[in-house]
Motif scaffolding. Structure first.
Motif, PDB file in Angstrom:
ATOM      1  N   HIS A 454      21.616 -45.791   1.286  1.00 16.60           N
ATOM      2  CA  HIS A 454      22.524 -44.672   1.023  1.00 16.60           C
ATOM      3  C   HIS A 454      22.506 -43.371   2.145  1.00 16.60           C
ATOM      4  O   HIS A 454      23.345 -42.634   2.149  1.00 16.60           O
ATOM      5  N   VAL A 455      21.343 -43.552   2.750  1.00 16.60           N
ATOM      6  CA  VAL A 455      21.200 -42.511   3.876  1.00 16.60           C
ATOM      7  C   VAL A 455      22.434 -42.167   4.837  1.00 16.60           C
ATOM      8  O   VAL A 455      22.987 -41.245   5.432  1.00 16.60           O
ATOM      9  N   HIS A 456      22.929 -43.423   5.378  1.00 16.42           N
ATOM     10  CA  HIS A 456      24.210 -43.402   5.830  1.00 16.42           C
ATOM     11  C   HIS A 456      25.371 -43.010   5.349  1.00 16.42           C
ATOM     12  O   HIS A 456      26.442 -42.453   5.869  1.00 16.42           O
ATOM     13  N   TYR A 457      25.644 -43.073   4.013  1.00 16.50           N
ATOM     14  CA  TYR A 457      26.424 -42.290   3.187  1.00 16.50           C
ATOM     15  C   TYR A 457      26.144 -40.617   3.261  1.00 16.50           C
ATOM     16  O   TYR A 457      27.241 -39.959   3.234  1.00 16.50           O
ATOM     17  N   ALA A 458      24.967 -40.614   2.893  1.00 15.39           N
ATOM     18  CA  ALA A 458      24.534 -39.245   2.819  1.00 15.39           C
ATOM     19  C   ALA A 458      25.206 -38.355   4.067  1.00 15.39           C
ATOM     20  O   ALA A 458      25.518 -37.147   4.229  1.00 15.39           O
ATOM     21  N   ASN A 459      24.612 -39.049   5.175  1.00 14.95           N
ATOM     22  CA  ASN A 459      25.003 -38.610   6.595  1.00 14.95           C
ATOM     23  C   ASN A 459      26.523 -38.377   6.828  1.00 14.95           C
ATOM     24  O   ASN A 459      27.015 -37.440   7.930  1.00 14.95           O
ATOM     25  N   LYS A 460      27.467 -38.954   6.089  1.00 15.73           N
ATOM     26  CA  LYS A 460      28.939 -38.791   6.147  1.00 15.73           C
ATOM     27  C   LYS A 460      29.225 -37.563   5.153  1.00 15.73           C
ATOM     28  O   LYS A 460      30.436 -37.252   5.045  1.00 15.73           O
ATOM     29  N   GLY A 461      28.270 -36.918   4.463  1.00 20.37           N
ATOM     30  CA  GLY A 461      28.552 -36.115   3.377  1.00 20.37           C
ATOM     31  C   GLY A 461      28.891 -36.497   2.158  1.00 20.37           C
ATOM     32  O   GLY A 461      29.417 -35.537   1.359  1.00 20.37           O
ATOM     33  N   ILE A 462      28.618 -37.686   1.989  1.00 23.38           N
ATOM     34  CA  ILE A 462      28.983 -38.116   0.531  1.00 23.38           C
ATOM     35  C   ILE A 462      27.815 -38.171  -0.427  1.00 23.38           C
ATOM     36  O   ILE A 462      26.693 -38.564  -0.109  1.00 23.38           O
ATOM     37  N   PRO A 463      27.985 -37.532  -1.765  1.00 22.10           N
ATOM     38  CA  PRO A 463      26.978 -37.536  -2.363  1.00 22.10           C
ATOM     39  C   PRO A 463      26.252 -38.841  -2.944  1.00 22.10           C
ATOM     40  O   PRO A 463      26.967 -39.626  -3.153  1.00 22.10           O
ATOM     41  N   ILE A 464      24.920 -38.752  -2.883  1.00 20.34           N
ATOM     42  CA  ILE A 464      24.184 -40.211  -3.460  1.00 20.34           C
ATOM     43  C   ILE A 464      23.377 -40.101  -4.220  1.00 20.34           C
ATOM     44  O   ILE A 464      22.670 -38.780  -4.693  1.00 20.34           O
ATOM     45  N   ALA A 465      23.008 -41.034  -5.123  1.00 19.21           N
ATOM     46  CA  ALA A 465      21.763 -41.176  -6.121  1.00 19.21           C
ATOM     47  C   ALA A 465      21.081 -42.477  -5.632  1.00 19.21           C
ATOM     48  O   ALA A 465      21.830 -43.567  -5.576  1.00 19.21           O
ATOM     49  N   PHE A 466      19.827 -42.480  -5.738  1.00 14.51           N
ATOM     50  CA  PHE A 466      19.027 -43.537  -5.181  1.00 14.51           C
ATOM     51  C   PHE A 466      18.105 -44.008  -6.233  1.00 14.51           C
ATOM     52  O   PHE A 466      17.264 -43.149  -6.801  1.00 14.51           O
ATOM     53  N   PHE A 467      18.193 -45.126  -6.899  1.00 16.65           N
ATOM     54  CA  PHE A 467      17.377 -45.614  -7.844  1.00 16.65           C
ATOM     55  C   PHE A 467      16.298 -46.563  -7.355  1.00 16.65           C
ATOM     56  O   PHE A 467      16.595 -47.681  -6.751  1.00 16.65           O
ATOM     57  N   TYR A 468      14.853 -46.569  -7.912  1.00 13.41           N
ATOM     58  CA  TYR A 468      13.856 -47.247  -7.294  1.00 13.41           C
ATOM     59  C   TYR A 468      12.549 -47.317  -8.020  1.00 13.41           C
ATOM     60  O   TYR A 468      12.320 -46.455  -8.677  1.00 13.41           O
ATOM     61  N   ASP A 469      11.857 -48.483  -8.153  1.00 14.67           N
ATOM     62  CA  ASP A 469      10.780 -48.583  -8.997  1.00 14.67           C
ATOM     63  C   ASP A 469       9.567 -48.331  -8.249  1.00 14.67           C
ATOM     64  O   ASP A 469       8.447 -48.303  -9.236  1.00 14.67           O
ATOM     65  N   TYR A 470       9.294 -48.321  -6.795  1.00 16.41           N
ATOM     66  CA  TYR A 470       7.963 -48.024  -6.346  1.00 16.41           C
ATOM     67  C   TYR A 470       6.984 -49.049  -6.669  1.00 16.41           C
ATOM     68  O   TYR A 470       5.901 -48.870  -6.776  1.00 16.41           O
ATOM     69  N   MET A 471       7.334 -50.299  -6.396  1.00 20.94           N
ATOM     70  CA  MET A 471       6.579 -51.387  -6.501  1.00 20.94           C
ATOM     71  C   MET A 471       5.858 -51.767  -5.147  1.00 20.94           C
ATOM     72  O   MET A 471       6.248 -51.778  -4.167  1.00 20.94           O
ATOM     73  N   ASN A 472       4.649 -51.599  -5.516  1.00 21.41           N
ATOM     74  CA  ASN A 472       3.944 -51.762  -4.183  1.00 21.41           C
ATOM     75  C   ASN A 472       2.837 -52.987  -4.061  1.00 21.41           C
ATOM     76  O   ASN A 472       2.674 -53.551  -2.981  1.00 21.41           O
ATOM     77  N   GLU A 473       2.695 -53.327  -5.196  1.00 23.80           N
ATOM     78  CA  GLU A 473       1.745 -54.743  -5.245  1.00 23.80           C
ATOM     79  C   GLU A 473       2.085 -56.011  -4.356  1.00 23.80           C
ATOM     80  O   GLU A 473       1.128 -56.403  -3.588  1.00 23.80           O
ATOM     81  N   ASP A 474       3.444 -56.372  -4.480  1.00 21.77           N
ATOM     82  CA  ASP A 474       3.750 -57.360  -3.945  1.00 21.77           C
ATOM     83  C   ASP A 474       5.048 -56.921  -2.808  1.00 21.77           C
ATOM     84  O   ASP A 474       5.725 -57.970  -2.547  1.00 21.77           O
TER      85      ASP A 474
END
Length: 514
Positions: A454-474
């Motif tokens: 998403h950061v490359h879209y944001a760098n073009k000024g495009i609004p973004i939302a990023f969903f993520y579970d923060y899984m670290n174990e594996d």
């Protein structure tokens, strides 16, 4: 024989899935669990060999995704009326046998092989012009030069034609950072320090890691044998290539500094005011590089809008479908990372295509090369004419693990507060997750906002939302398998994404930019 087994597996799976599909279409929305589970069991199977960028396994994955999109009624939107946006990449690596040889004053020497107690950074494949020669070493503290902070590690020495040795991290006084937040972010990663070393005329940069980095030494060693991927358009000449970048562990750092003016223990105990000095020990750096051109591809589909005017604007939903591939003889299946995001996008696309309730067109994008430096998203946002008419991008990257009732939401209000409100409304009207905004904190050290497509879209000024579970174990391990996936959570994510995408596509206006 092995390839034939894979082909047979694919044929059998596709036949089986066709049966599942024909059964499920009689009750399309209630069948989401079946779709996401069946899709993920295939995409995260051993037969796809970890879906590494530009690999045979990733090609099978892209074909499977395109077949599913066609089945759902999602039209192709890639090159030449196909689902594929083809990308030429150079794949580079350092040949086995690369090493550092420390040559001491008494003419004795010790050699450390790459991937043992020293590591060559594979994402900065160097020019070969400086290999197999002996060089002087200068210790330069933190290896930082910053005019705005009035801080300069490069004083009192001529660094031309020498190797610089520096500490990871940034300087502190009385336990507190002394550089600006911008500089801390810049110099937290070693590539900024290596760039300065090259500008000063150094022929190589060697990093002494801190305790935090050393805790990831096994992971860092694996990276030493990985390959560097770069877009063809970013390929550089031999003279423009980076200098060798090498990291020591505690054993090799102690060995290097054992007979010097300041040893490793002294340096670690005087981190606030590290003193530059030239070492008596010299170093010989030996390596060879390999480079080959390969084809990778993004997969792009479109659900056309039903408003004659607004259909020329786009809401993009996306996920990366590549993973780590095979290392040694172990397959990294990446069920959560990012098989979970891939099947979330697939299932959302299927449901949106059935509903046909979108005024704007919806782009369904599966990026390649995320694990290699967000390359697929970088290429797409720089080479696709539709980007200028894209009003939002929703990125799904790892959503199949951890609590079924919560998900991390990152960046939704960073460019457009209106998008942040729409996320909240869509969630209340569908999944009713607990939305955790922890990683939106400006000083959060993980910097996840900058670490997915998403950061490359944001760098073009495009609004973004990023969903993520923060899984670290594996995370980035061979144990990230389908058996550990929470499929009801993925279905809830589909419900949220469908609701959010529909809401954005049917707005009477473009999202307000703050």
């Amino acid at each position: 024989m092995k390839r034939q087994i894979k082909i047979n597996f694919l044929i059998i799976f596709l036949f089986s899935f066709t049966v599942i599909f024909s059964q499920a279409t009689s009750n399309p929305k209630n069948s989401s669990y079946t779709y996401v589970k069946s899709n993920l069991e295939f995409l995260a199977s051993d037969e796809l060999e970890g879906r590494e960028t530009a690999s045979h396994g990733e090609k099978i994955a892209s074909l499977f995704i395109s077949e599913e999109l066609e089945k759902y009624g999602v039209k192709p939107f890639g090159d030449s009326n196909t689902y594929f946006q083809n990308i030429n990449m150079f794949v580079e690596s350092i040949e086995e046998g690369a090493n550092l040889a420390f040559q001491f004053e008494d003419n004795s020497s010790i050699v450390f092989e790459n991937g043992t107690d020293i590591v060559f950074f594979s994402r900065t494949i160097p020019a070969e012009k400086n290999t197999d020669k002996i060089y002087d070493i200068v210790f330069v503290g933190y290896g930082i030069e910053s005019e705005e902070d009035n801080y300069n590690s490069y004083k009192d020495f001529d660094f031309n034609g020498k190797v610089v040795l520096y500490l990871s991290g940034t300087p502190k006084k009385d336990g507190k950072e002394i550089l600006s937040e911008k500089s801390i972010g810049k110099f937290k990663r070693s590539n900024a320090k290596n760039k300065i070393a090259k500008e000063k005329g150094a022929i190589a940069a060697i990093n002494i890691p801190d305790a935090e980095l050393l805790s990831f030494w096994d992971f860092i060693k694996d990276m030493a044998k990985s390959k560097n991927f770069l877009l063809e358009q970013e390929a550089t000449s031999e003279n423009e290539k980076d200098i060798p970048a090498i990291m020591l562990n505690e054993n090799s750092a102690k060995t290097l500094l054992s007979n010097e003016k300041y040893d490793l223990d002294f340096i670690k105990n005087n981190l606030e005011t590290p003193t530059n000095f030239e070492l008596k020990t010299k170093v010989k750096i030996s390596y060879k590089t390999i480079s080959e051109k390969k084809l990778a591809r993004n997969v792009i589909g479109i659900i056309e809008g039903n408003d004659p005017e607004l259909k020329n604007e786009f809401v993009a939903i996306g996920a990366h479908y590549d993973h780590e591939g095979i290392k040694g003889n172990q397959i990294y299946n990446g069920a959560d990372d990012n098989g979970s995001g891939t099947v979330t996008i697939l299932e959302t696309a299927r449901r949106l295509a059935l509903e046909k309730n979108n005024r704007r067109s919806i782009l369904v994008i599966f990026h390649t090369g995320e694990e290699k430096g967000l390359l697929g998203a970088k290429y797409l946002t720089s080479n696709s004419s539709f980007i200028q008419n894209t009003i939002a991008h929703i990125n799904i990257d790892m959503v199949g693990r951890e609590s079924e009732d919560s998900i991390y939401c990152i960046g939704a209000s960073k460019i457009s507060k209106e998008l942040g409100k729409l996320v909240e409304e869509a969630n209340q009207n569908s999944a009713q997750f607990y939305l955790n905004y922890k990683f939106d904190e400006p000083n959060d050290p993980n910097r996840f906002y900058y670490r997915s497509d998403h950061v490359h879209y944001a760098n073009k000024g495009i609004p973004i939302a990023f969903f993520y579970d923060y899984m670290n174990e594996d995370y980035h391990k061979t144990t990230d398998d389908v058996e550990k996936i929470n499929f009801p959570k993925i279905v809830k994510m589909v419900e949220l994404l469908e609701n959010l995408t529909t809401s954005i596509s049917n707005l009477d206006h473009k999202l307000k930019i703050d």
